[in-house]
Design a protein around this motif. Sequence first.
Motif, PDB file in Angstrom:
ATOM      1  N   THR A 125     -25.629 -61.116 -28.691  1.00  0.00           N
ATOM      2  CA  THR A 125     -25.953 -61.262 -27.275  1.00  0.00           C
ATOM      3  C   THR A 125     -27.460 -61.464 -27.151  1.00  0.00           C
ATOM      4  O   THR A 125     -28.225 -60.523 -27.281  1.00  0.00           O
ATOM      5  CB  THR A 125     -25.521 -60.024 -26.477  1.00  0.00           C
ATOM      6  OG1 THR A 125     -26.099 -58.855 -27.078  1.00  0.00           O
ATOM      7  CG2 THR A 125     -24.003 -59.878 -26.483  1.00  0.00           C
ATOM      8  N   GLN A 131     -24.555 -63.649 -23.231  1.00  0.00           N
ATOM      9  CA  GLN A 131     -24.511 -62.206 -22.976  1.00  0.00           C
ATOM     10  C   GLN A 131     -23.117 -61.619 -23.113  1.00  0.00           C
ATOM     11  O   GLN A 131     -22.875 -60.478 -22.727  1.00  0.00           O
ATOM     12  CB  GLN A 131     -25.067 -61.907 -21.575  1.00  0.00           C
ATOM     13  CG  GLN A 131     -26.570 -62.103 -21.461  1.00  0.00           C
ATOM     14  CD  GLN A 131     -27.340 -61.013 -22.206  1.00  0.00           C
ATOM     15  OE1 GLN A 131     -27.485 -59.904 -21.717  1.00  0.00           O
ATOM     16  NE2 GLN A 131     -27.844 -61.348 -23.402  1.00  0.00           N
ATOM     17  N   SER A 132     -22.212 -62.394 -23.661  1.00  0.00           N
ATOM     18  CA  SER A 132     -20.836 -61.911 -23.829  1.00  0.00           C
ATOM     19  C   SER A 132     -20.326 -62.259 -25.221  1.00  0.00           C
ATOM     20  O   SER A 132     -20.727 -63.262 -25.814  1.00  0.00           O
ATOM     21  CB  SER A 132     -19.902 -62.535 -22.784  1.00  0.00           C
ATOM     22  OG  SER A 132     -20.326 -62.223 -21.476  1.00  0.00           O
ATOM     23  N   ALA A 159     -19.357 -68.123 -24.651  1.00  0.00           N
ATOM     24  CA  ALA A 159     -19.784 -66.839 -25.190  1.00  0.00           C
ATOM     25  C   ALA A 159     -19.768 -66.914 -26.713  1.00  0.00           C
ATOM     26  O   ALA A 159     -19.211 -67.846 -27.298  1.00  0.00           O
ATOM     27  CB  ALA A 159     -18.835 -65.736 -24.716  1.00  0.00           C
TER      28      ALA A 159
END
Length: 252
Positions: A125, A131-132, A159
């Motif tokens: 991340t 951020q996932s 992600a």
Amino acid sequence: MTVHFIGAGPGAADLLTVRAVRLLANSPVCLYAGTYLDPEVLAHCAPGAELIDTQHLDLDRITELLVRAHAEGKDVARLCSGDPSLYSALTEQTRRLDARGVPWDVTPGVPAYAAAAARLGAELTVPELVQSVVLTRTRARSTAMPESEALAGFARTRATLVLHLAITRIRVLATELVAEYGADCPAVVVYRASQPEELVLRGTLADIADRVETAGLRQAAVILVGRALATAPVCAESHLYDPARERHTLSG
């Protein structure tokens, strides 16, 4: 007496928790999945403990062994590869134990994806880049995936993607992911992370399947895909550690 479901981590004998080591040392019976486990892990078991490899046993037979040990007044260490919260058949086993009145508990372990990321020295991340993290698998000779969990849907999030139990389908998967991630997107395969046979294959979605097929990998590997895996990802820095961020100090 209790059945202890214990996360064996990625396989290395020194990546178990202190609690896991204590439980292994105090359990007269240990059931383990020999396919994924470094034999050195079993050195934590008590001398003379009954060691049972479950790789060729079905769930009903495993349950009978757990129930038998309970009836004999013996604690059982049930080693699960990685962490029991992921692809461990924990739900099926505990449901059967509940029906037979056998108590159980769970001790977490280091998941394979975390061991793989550590081997790469990678943060999955990265600020303002991704951020996932999506942990998933695909279907080959395994349980069907829910319709709502199609890989294309996860790919649209861009992600960091972690694929378990998918190494034999890597060419099909890489082709499918190119549409969202791009052919130049970093892709890494880590085989038996933390174990003596560990192998790391770095590439992109364009060539990772070639690398895997050349190496002949067929199991015990995790696939990671995403821009965070670049050697030096271009990104912002975390607001949490920004010198300009206002900080409040505790007064005495």
